[in-house]
Design a protein around this motif. Sequence first.
Motif, PDB file in Angstrom:
ATOM      1  N   CYS A  45      50.945 -16.416  14.266  1.00  0.00           N
ATOM      2  CA  CYS A  45      49.873 -15.251  14.091  1.00  0.00           C
ATOM      3  C   CYS A  45      50.276 -13.804  13.467  1.00  0.00           C
ATOM      4  N   THR A  46      49.481 -13.168  13.075  1.00  0.00           N
ATOM      5  CA  THR A  46      49.970 -12.031  12.527  1.00  0.00           C
ATOM      6  C   THR A  46      50.017 -10.980  13.646  1.00  0.00           C
ATOM      7  N   LYS A  47      51.144 -10.286  13.484  1.00  0.00           N
ATOM      8  CA  LYS A  47      51.515  -9.523  14.734  1.00  0.00           C
ATOM      9  C   LYS A  47      51.464  -8.207  14.280  1.00  0.00           C
ATOM     10  N   ASN A  89      53.695  -9.521   7.620  1.00  0.00           N
ATOM     11  CA  ASN A  89      53.434 -10.439   8.815  1.00  0.00           C
ATOM     12  C   ASN A  89      53.744 -12.108   8.263  1.00  0.00           C
ATOM     13  N   GLY A  90      54.761 -12.017   7.115  1.00  0.00           N
ATOM     14  CA  GLY A  90      55.321 -13.109   6.838  1.00  0.00           C
ATOM     15  C   GLY A  90      54.607 -13.903   5.787  1.00  0.00           C
ATOM     16  N   LEU A  91      53.552 -13.524   4.997  1.00  0.00           N
ATOM     17  CA  LEU A  91      52.852 -14.274   4.234  1.00  0.00           C
ATOM     18  C   LEU A  91      52.191 -13.429   2.902  1.00  0.00           C
ATOM     19  N   ALA A  92      52.380 -14.104   1.869  1.00  0.00           N
ATOM     20  CA  ALA A  92      51.744 -13.700   0.432  1.00  0.00           C
ATOM     21  C   ALA A  92      50.404 -14.068   0.177  1.00  0.00           C
ATOM     22  N   TYR A  93      49.560 -13.066  -0.285  1.00  0.00           N
ATOM     23  CA  TYR A  93      48.166 -13.642  -0.409  1.00  0.00           C
ATOM     24  C   TYR A  93      48.280 -14.714  -1.392  1.00  0.00           C
TER      25      TYR A  93
END
Lengths: 159, 159, 159, 159
Positions: free
Chosen positions: C21-23, C64-68
């Motif tokens: 999840c995005t934290k 948050n650990g994620l590239a668009y």
Amino acid sequence: MRVKPRTDEFPAPEVKTFPDCTKIQTHTITIVPRYSETDQSGVIHHTVYPVWFEMGRTELLRANGLAYSDLEKNGIYFVVAELSVKYRRPAFYDEKLDLVTTCTRITSARVEHSYRLIRQSTGVLLAEGTSILACVDKDGKPRRMPAFMYPEEEPEEKS
Amino acid sequence: MRVKPRTDEFPAPEVKTFPDCTKIQTHTITIVPRYSETDQSGVIHHTVYPVWFEMGRTELLRANGLAYSDLEKNGIYFVVAELSVKYRRPAFYDEKLDLVTTCTRITSARVEHSYRLIRQSTGVLLAEGTSILACVDKDGKPRRMPAFMYPEEEPEEKS
Amino acid sequence: MRVKPRTDEFPAPEVKTFPDCTKIQTHTITIVPRYSETDQSGVIHHTVYPVWFEMGRTELLRANGLAYSDLEKNGIYFVVAELSVKYRRPAFYDEKLDLVTTCTRITSARVEHSYRLIRQSTGVLLAEGTSILACVDKDGKPRRMPAFMYPEEEPEEKS
Amino acid sequence: MRVKPRTDEFPAPEVKTFPDCTKIQTHTITIVPRYSETDQSGVIHHTVYPVWFEMGRTELLRANGLAYSDLEKNGIYFVVAELSVKYRRPAFYDEKLDLVTTCTRITSARVEHSYRLIRQSTGVLLAEGTSILACVDKDGKPRRMPAFMYPEEEPEEKS
């Protein structure tokens, strides 16, 4: 007349001593293409590269101890007189690129730069370019380059 | 200080008489999106719409007999204070769009516009927007709007 | 249909596991305005701010650990549905700005962000903004947000 | 893979017959620089010219009976391989410019254009440029130019 940045918005700018001379010839910055710089063919639009080249020579100047904005505050403007780009392979959104900017020649009237844009992950050359800048005053009239920017002797210009 | 266009490049500008008042409230221009305005999702990038809105209000002003550049030459600058956009459907490369700009309110300090972007071929509304401009002088200080730009009585402002 | 980045140009992309999840709700990046982003009034053109906002939310996502770009590779696209900006003071070429991006609300259909642009040297707020993004598939059809992006319970949406 | 414009947004596109051959070599369009295209030196930023050049060759193509978007719909993409610009005098906001685009050479692999940007009010040449485009398919692989775009005999290429 060219614009003078408004100073009332800022803390008083530090008095800037220009460096004795520019010593660093080559500088590399990392570029990460923005989404707004892509086009519908899925690559970075070709007109964005000259924007990056301008950033590259700005940072080369800064590596030599000088902000371009300080030049402008002193009535020294650089305008692009010539530009060329060879596009070898496309650049993509959000990948890391190295832009290597080299100052290839300075005379009292002009600065020449070359640029190499390289994909960090593979080392592949994506594009090359060159530019020639002319030095003008706040009214757009040609003026001599500040002395610290070019070697005093300039032997190749006197011949 | 804001820039004053250099006049030595041009034939002497005609003496410009400002109009008595601005009478035209709504003006439509045709926009054809450029390739450089697309992004890799295949649509026009959302940050381009405010560029078009600026073109829309410039042409609305011109329809009232006045170029924005003439205002700037007289030390009158407009700066965007607020902007909002609702994006309803994507716009595409090289299609014909109608941009309808309406001046919704003028006071001595601010101009409000609304914008509607419409696909010409179908009449579908693609986006809506609003903006509020403030009037400033060449140093960025707030100043009164030129009198001809707003109704003399301004009853809603005096209450 | 939206574009799929060409993968033959790159080393095989690492298999990306989406985070649980995005934290992280708020993230700050430094912006240094480019020369090409100025306009002839001597300040940054107002249409550049939304470009920066997009960079701000991209980096919040990355924090948050994620590239668009990973989302797009998985057929998940975000499109801007609403945008608003309040411009309080001008931003200038080559000054350091902090852009604070906050995710203010996520539902299965929309993400809302707020933005604050601050001059680093003085802490003065230059602009504020908000945006609402919708989630669409590669054909531009609305789709649910990936589960990890919003809290499972979503109590405020169920009432 | 390059993007295919979504057709469900539009009325069914008319069936497009490509022209027998391109006959018009030179085409002129009028450009009126946008405010967002200026920079803080009070002139049009040099990276905008290549955007205009792209518009010039698009309109030259259209004058020959063909929209570039129709080429893309048929899997034919042009990418810029080389670009050069000589900037002679600055261009200003909201002045009328003529951009003269000439197709100087076409082979089965490349199209060359030259550009001349001229101030309408005085006839003064502001800038010149050239570009070389390569033809690629939707995956970015080189492909032959559509036959109608170049003279069948191509004697200068066969030698």
